[in-house]
Design an enzyme around this catalytic site. Sequence first.
Site, mmCIF file in Angstrom:
data_model
loop_
_atom_site.group_PDB
_atom_site.id
_atom_site.type_symbol
_atom_site.label_atom_id
_atom_site.label_comp_id
_atom_site.label_asym_id
_atom_site.label_seq_id
_atom_site.Cartn_x
_atom_site.Cartn_y
_atom_site.Cartn_z
ATOM 1 N N LYS A 1 -18.500 -14.098 3.351
ATOM 2 C CA LYS A 1 -20.180 -13.941 3.752
ATOM 3 C C LYS A 1 -20.596 -13.576 2.377
ATOM 4 O O LYS A 1 -20.192 -12.546 1.429
ATOM 5 C CB LYS A 1 -20.094 -12.604 4.608
ATOM 6 C CG LYS A 1 -19.557 -13.233 5.900
ATOM 7 C CD LYS A 1 -19.681 -11.996 6.962
ATOM 8 C CE LYS A 1 -19.257 -12.391 8.346
ATOM 9 N NZ LYS A 1 -19.019 -11.308 9.217
ATOM 10 N N GLY B 1 -13.420 -3.408 0.953
ATOM 11 C CA GLY B 1 -14.793 -2.842 0.745
ATOM 12 C C GLY B 1 -15.025 -1.587 -0.073
ATOM 13 O O GLY B 1 -16.179 -1.556 -1.059
ATOM 14 N N ARG C 1 0.747 -1.400 0.015
ATOM 15 C CA ARG C 1 0.020 -0.017 -0.273
ATOM 16 C C ARG C 1 0.736 1.313 -0.033
ATOM 17 O O ARG C 1 0.544 2.391 -0.592
ATOM 18 C CB ARG C 1 -0.696 -0.150 1.132
ATOM 19 C CG ARG C 1 -2.135 -1.066 0.976
ATOM 20 C CD ARG C 1 -3.027 -0.707 2.131
ATOM 21 N NE ARG C 1 -4.327 -1.533 1.818
ATOM 22 C CZ ARG C 1 -5.123 -1.889 2.643
ATOM 23 N NH1 ARG C 1 -5.327 -1.376 3.839
ATOM 24 N NH2 ARG C 1 -6.293 -2.311 2.183
ATOM 25 N N GLY D 1 -9.127 -8.013 0.217
ATOM 26 C CA GLY D 1 -7.835 -7.957 0.971
ATOM 27 C C GLY D 1 -7.173 -9.375 1.052
ATOM 28 O O GLY D 1 -6.147 -9.694 0.734
HETATM 29 P P1 ADP Z 1 -11.777 -10.772 0.618
HETATM 30 O O1 ADP Z 1 -11.088 -10.086 1.677
HETATM 31 O O2 ADP Z 1 -11.144 -11.279 -0.584
HETATM 32 O O3 ADP Z 1 -12.925 -10.213 0.205
HETATM 33 P P2 ADP Z 1 -13.364 -12.383 2.641
HETATM 34 O O4 ADP Z 1 -12.732 -11.408 3.481
HETATM 35 O O5 ADP Z 1 -14.757 -12.429 1.909
HETATM 36 O O6 ADP Z 1 -12.518 -11.986 1.263
HETATM 37 O O7 ADP Z 1 -13.151 -13.776 2.659
HETATM 38 C C1 ADP Z 1 -11.883 -14.448 3.041
HETATM 39 C C2 ADP Z 1 -11.906 -15.464 4.204
HETATM 40 O O8 ADP Z 1 -12.848 -16.386 3.857
HETATM 41 C C3 ADP Z 1 -10.412 -16.101 4.029
HETATM 42 O O9 ADP Z 1 -10.154 -15.760 5.549
HETATM 43 C C4 ADP Z 1 -10.848 -17.596 4.101
HETATM 44 O O10 ADP Z 1 -10.130 -18.575 4.888
HETATM 45 C C5 ADP Z 1 -12.375 -17.854 4.454
HETATM 46 N N1 ADP Z 1 -12.969 -18.927 3.656
HETATM 47 C C6 ADP Z 1 -13.028 -19.000 2.458
HETATM 48 N N2 ADP Z 1 -13.804 -20.256 2.306
HETATM 49 C C7 ADP Z 1 -14.096 -20.790 3.362
HETATM 50 C C8 ADP Z 1 -14.663 -21.956 3.691
HETATM 51 N N3 ADP Z 1 -15.077 -22.838 2.871
HETATM 52 N N4 ADP Z 1 -14.838 -22.095 5.029
HETATM 53 C C9 ADP Z 1 -14.447 -21.067 5.982
HETATM 54 N N5 ADP Z 1 -13.596 -20.193 5.670
HETATM 55 C C10 ADP Z 1 -13.649 -19.816 4.398
HETATM 56 MG MG MG Z 2 -11.410 -9.908 3.825
#
Ligand code: ADP
Ligand code: MG
Length: 401
Positions: free
Chosen positions: A198, A374, A38, A351
């Site tokens: 989520k 976000g 960053r 992230g």
């Molecule tokens: P990003 O930051 O890329 O937007 P998110 O914050 O939505 O991604 O989600 C990332 C997290 O989701 C990671 O820490 C990953 O370990 C978790 N994750 C992904 N698939 C699963 C799963 N099937 N069960 C539990 N955790 C999961």
């Molecule tokens: Mg995340």
Amino acid sequence: MSFEKASVREAAVEGRRVLVRVDFNVPLEAGRVADDSRVRAAVPTIDLLRERRAAAVLVSHLGRPRGREPELSMAPVSARLAEILGAEVRQAPAVVGPEVEELADRLGSGEVMMLENSRFEPGETRNDPTLARRLAALADLYVDDAFGAAHRAHATTEGVAHLIPAYAGLLLEREVEALTAVRDDPTPPLCVALGGAKVSEKIGAIERLLESAREILIGGAMCFGFFRHLGVATGASLVEEDGVELAGRILERAGASSAQLVLPEDLVLGRELDAGTEVRELDGVEVPDGWMGLDVGPRTAGAYADAIGRAGTVFWNGPMGAFELPPFAAGTRTVAEAVAAAPGTTVVGGGDSVAALQAFDLTDKPDWVSTGGGASLELIEGRKLPGIEALMDKSAVGGKR
Ligand code: ADP
Ligand code: MG
């Protein structure tokens, strides 16, 4: 469509003092910057200001301090930035106040200083007008290069922008251009890969992209909201509370759109969320009791990789599984490698997705890797980001390109 906000490139900065909002919310380990991407991302704007003989006063938040927490001082970040620039970066002792004003007054053309962590001031997150005024008093112009914080209406991202002429930084401009192109003008076909924990965080983006995508590939824990809604057993998998209802809403929308919403066809299961847990592959998606779905299976990952390879534009947000644990990293790796090799335009946000790219050493492969999690999703959703809205329009400064 090009970005309508006035750019720092068009600003008369020579000999002026410029307050620059950067996103230096970096991970620290043992008092040092553990990942400086960053910081590096803001260097083009800082270099432009130095070359044009402006005095740059940088400000960022770092973590979530409650008041003044010395462990969350910007000092280690200043030190890292100084190494990268090969120039001195003066660290102010506070965010605002007489001492900071005096330091800013003494800052020469082409020099750089960093204010303290903006969240040391309780007025920051409240967007307090008094704090905004004291920030504005430090400079003649404002430049926003903190795309990752642009979805927050805080004093350093929004309030201050109304008080002195406010321009977009080079990083913020490129972020908005890359993400707006995915949303409004993708080279077809558009393929979207979404994972992570989520559904609720991504529902706005999914609904928007259903209008333009050919396929939306679902992975991560998010898929279990869909499976639960469809009456498929999810075992001990992570299912978000509101996820099931939201998944139902998305499936209904998807049925009425021309986009194809694709769910996994096989999974990798574990007993628990732990690297040493018992692991098995499941050729199907009915998760037995006592097992968690922790990654998409190889057939799913292969199919997703093929779709990514056939796309004109790819947008990837959210890991396909719990990739931080080696037994459950393969699905995310396959998708990351497909994005890296895809002939289409590739944009990655989020992230943890960026952390996955780093873990697989693929960060420099996509066409654009967003610094905003976000903020990138809110932009894709079509929401107005307060930090961007507050900047001056190009037309207001008679700028041309
Ligand atoms: P990003 O930051 O890329 O937007 P998110 O914050 O939505 O991604 O989600 C990332 C997290 O989701 C990671 O820490 C990953 O370990 C978790 N994750 C992904 N698939 C699963 C799963 N099937 N069960 C539990 N955790 C999961
Ligand atoms: Mg995340």
